[in-house]
Design a protein around this motif. Sequence first.
Motif, mmCIF file in Angstrom:
data_model
loop_
_atom_site.group_PDB
_atom_site.id
_atom_site.type_symbol
_atom_site.label_atom_id
_atom_site.label_comp_id
_atom_site.label_asym_id
_atom_site.label_seq_id
_atom_site.Cartn_x
_atom_site.Cartn_y
_atom_site.Cartn_z
ATOM 1 N N ALA A 1 -22.607 15.799 17.594
ATOM 2 C CA ALA A 1 -22.089 15.155 18.110
ATOM 3 C C ALA A 1 -20.431 13.975 17.841
ATOM 4 C CB ALA A 1 -23.277 13.689 17.509
ATOM 5 N N PHE A 2 -20.127 13.666 18.867
ATOM 6 C CA PHE A 2 -18.481 13.648 18.491
ATOM 7 C C PHE A 2 -18.416 11.814 19.292
ATOM 8 C CE2 PHE A 2 -18.227 17.785 19.256
ATOM 9 C CZ PHE A 2 -17.009 18.187 18.485
ATOM 10 N N SER A 3 -17.788 11.766 18.426
ATOM 11 C CA SER A 3 -17.047 9.929 18.774
ATOM 12 C C SER A 3 -15.797 9.449 18.266
ATOM 13 C CB SER A 3 -18.269 8.491 18.162
ATOM 14 O OG SER A 3 -17.951 7.780 18.485
ATOM 15 N N VAL A 4 -15.333 8.007 18.618
ATOM 16 C CA VAL A 4 -14.162 7.602 17.797
ATOM 17 C C VAL A 4 -14.826 6.202 17.110
ATOM 18 C CG1 VAL A 4 -12.170 6.334 18.956
ATOM 19 C CG2 VAL A 4 -12.641 8.888 20.069
ATOM 20 N N ASN A 5 -14.663 6.205 16.369
ATOM 21 C CA ASN A 5 -14.550 4.745 15.470
ATOM 22 C C ASN A 5 -13.723 3.976 15.398
ATOM 23 O OD1 ASN A 5 -12.555 4.818 13.942
ATOM 24 N ND2 ASN A 5 -12.895 5.170 12.163
ATOM 25 N N ASP A 6 -14.074 2.306 15.401
ATOM 26 C CA ASP A 6 -13.098 1.344 15.649
ATOM 27 C C ASP A 6 -11.490 1.454 15.894
ATOM 28 O OD1 ASP A 6 -15.387 0.274 16.629
ATOM 29 O OD2 ASP A 6 -15.386 -1.041 14.837
ATOM 30 N N GLY A 7 -10.930 2.454 14.610
ATOM 31 C CA GLY A 7 -9.310 1.940 15.082
ATOM 32 C C GLY A 7 -8.821 3.428 16.212
ATOM 33 N N GLY A 8 -9.629 3.583 16.365
ATOM 34 C CA GLY A 8 -9.538 5.336 17.065
ATOM 35 C C GLY A 8 -9.604 6.527 16.236
ATOM 36 N N LYS A 9 -10.281 6.609 15.311
ATOM 37 C CA LYS A 9 -9.902 7.488 14.244
ATOM 38 C C LYS A 9 -11.409 8.630 15.406
ATOM 39 C CE LYS A 9 -9.593 8.615 9.749
ATOM 40 N NZ LYS A 9 -9.984 7.813 8.235
ATOM 41 N N ALA A 10 -10.909 9.651 15.082
ATOM 42 C CA ALA A 10 -11.850 10.825 15.030
ATOM 43 C C ALA A 10 -12.970 11.402 14.517
ATOM 44 C CB ALA A 10 -11.464 12.150 15.661
ATOM 45 N N VAL A 11 -14.398 10.706 14.975
ATOM 46 C CA VAL A 11 -15.105 11.493 14.055
ATOM 47 C C VAL A 11 -16.362 12.767 14.424
ATOM 48 C CG1 VAL A 11 -17.822 10.252 13.662
ATOM 49 C CG2 VAL A 11 -15.734 8.790 14.604
ATOM 50 N N ARG A 12 -16.828 13.343 14.376
ATOM 51 C CA ARG A 12 -17.513 14.560 14.281
ATOM 52 C C ARG A 12 -18.349 14.847 13.137
ATOM 53 N NH1 ARG A 12 -15.486 20.162 16.255
ATOM 54 N NH2 ARG A 12 -16.561 22.254 15.846
#
Length: 737
Positions: free
Chosen positions: A713-724
């Motif tokens: 799963a991938f995402s971007v947090n509230d600060g634009g930081k990549a999440v994997r």
Amino acid sequence: MKKNIARKCLCIALASAMVFGEAGTVLAAQGENVPAGQDTAVSVQAEDSSAELAAAPNMWYSNAYQSGGNIHISGNGTAKRVCVWVNGVLVKEINNNSDTDSWSLDMDVTKRLSSKYTVKIVAYSSDGTSVSSNINPINVGSTAVNDAFCADSQVETGSTGYGKSTGIHLSAGFTDWFDGLCLYQVYRSTKVNGTYSLLTTQSTSYYSGISYDDKTAKPGVTYYYKIKLATGKDKYVTTNKVYSVSGIVSAKRGYPTMRSVSVNSFADSKGRTGVNIYMSSDLANQYDIYRSVNKTSGYKKIKTVYSNSYDDMNLKRGTVYYYKVLPKYYDAATKKTYAGEMSEPKAVKYIMNNYLSVNLTQVGDRALKVDWEKEEGTAADISYEIWYSRADISGTGYRKAATTKTNSCILRNLAANGKYSVRVRKVKKAGSVVKYEYSTITQRAMGYTDTVSDVNVETLASALNSAKNAVTVSYRVTWYRDWGATGYIIKAYNNYTGKTEKIAVIKSGKTTSYVFRNVSTKSSGLKYTDVSVSPYKGSVVGDESSLWGTNNFVTAKKTRSVRLSETSAKVVWAAVPGAKKYIVYRTTELGVSQKIGETTHTYFIDKNLTNNYEYTYSVNVVSAYDGFNSVTADCFAYYTHKIATPRITGMANTAAGVVTIRCAKVANAKYYVVYRSTSKNGTYKKVGTLASNLTFVDKKLTKGKAYYYKVIAFSVNDGGKAVRSASSAVKGIVIKK
């Protein structure tokens, strides 16, 4: 006969006029000056010998002047009726029973800047005779917006700890002092010479200045603002007049500004050279860091970071490095990133670790031990020079006592009662030439002194006595040994008895610590205040040194944080006896601090998290007993919320050469990537993404062959930081169709 009576009355009236003045005339209409629109009262006396003459009105005092934000009007006298006009408007009327009744006036009218006020008071008798005030017009001064007028992107801290752009904030002061309220109008345009639209009209005082939040501004647009100062209108000032216009300022919503950038060199425990870059911004949640060995050119981006600190490692000793930082703001609402202005270059040259803490301890009547922290790593070419001087005798220079590669040295044959300044110089040599050095100075007095130094108070623990409804807090008090002292005296003021008392007499000068206990009860409050420690030598007692912190309450210990769910974390800590409540704070990796809650439990659930963002939790304790202060916590829990790991819930060979994969939903995931391999422990390659219904269909597969799948799963947090996320468990299937 009637004619004779009339003549007699006329004679009496004329005589009265001669004695009492104009006010005695009652038969003729009075022609005093009355404000426009006001009728002059005329009283006619009947020809009757029994009629009484009207008394003349009196105005003993009248005045009007500026008082604070008002025009103050006052006066007194005697009259049947009194009228007050301001700028031709009747604002007050006093009606009495008779001409000889007293009247008194004391009233305020709100004033407007840059306006003129004409005040007139008229007193009337019952027959219309009047007397008027003679008050000069009042001109209220004006002011202007000063040069500090500015516009900045407005920032608020969001629920997850990131800054949020919420508009543009305007602020300004005034060039001239004034009392009362000032009316200002805010105008905005998207072009510096374009048409400006009125946003708001507000009033303010000199002390408050101008403050306005433009929350209608859109991100990414440059706005231009100006302020107009105007009189406004009311029943006294009927025309709105603009009397001052500010200069023009501009701002963009969502564009971060850099507050500061600092760079400092260091070496880690392995001897690797590094530079720490510390950044501070009003809004930025990302920073692009650029580096060069030339101040004006050659900058290359070395890293994009999502915290306010970065260590640039493996640099060359003696090389000057220049750093620039570009602040950026990722707007979670618009999914866009806005860059601010590049910072000015900051230069640093790594020589040696630029921090050296030196300790001085007397170890004999004439000996002083010097110790310090060595250079980290394997700096075999670094040595230390120890220099000292008499600080209590002016004119004495420093002399070198020793050179060593260790981190301590003993100075001997010193004056038993001298005061010494000690300098430790770090030296790196190339042959006989000193290439690099760093030094610091510390002082210490030898022998007995009248006052102890280096006093420290550490809060240990609290103990609750429910039977006595009291709590006791213990403290460890430490101090530097006063060489030659017989011992030490601990004193405190007892609030219960109203007297200062000796808490303890320590009979050894070598003892440098004491456990002090303070108590508070529900009925009497805190027992001890003004705690102090004094050295004594024989029968002579020295001066008192106050012990600050002997009324601090215990901080929470064993603080830790654990994942509770995909969207929450639980912070837990050890219970503190005597606590009334616990206040939970959170600091982010960007340095934003927030109070996130209060509780009477020993845990708190934080539901306002974003993935891949480090939070540091701390807990302050509020005592249930009076007198104890809540202090900043010294126990922290570090936590980074991770996105949940996907889970493959189904896999089937649904058609010839086709596999359909189903997955469970992951909170906050933006998309899911499917990876495939032909062996369980082989190399996995991306084959696609899950559809909106969390399924993926893989086609053109070979019958009889095994395939293995995993999902991330991938995402971007509230600060634009990549999440994997971590990859799901691998699942395999053999194609049978």
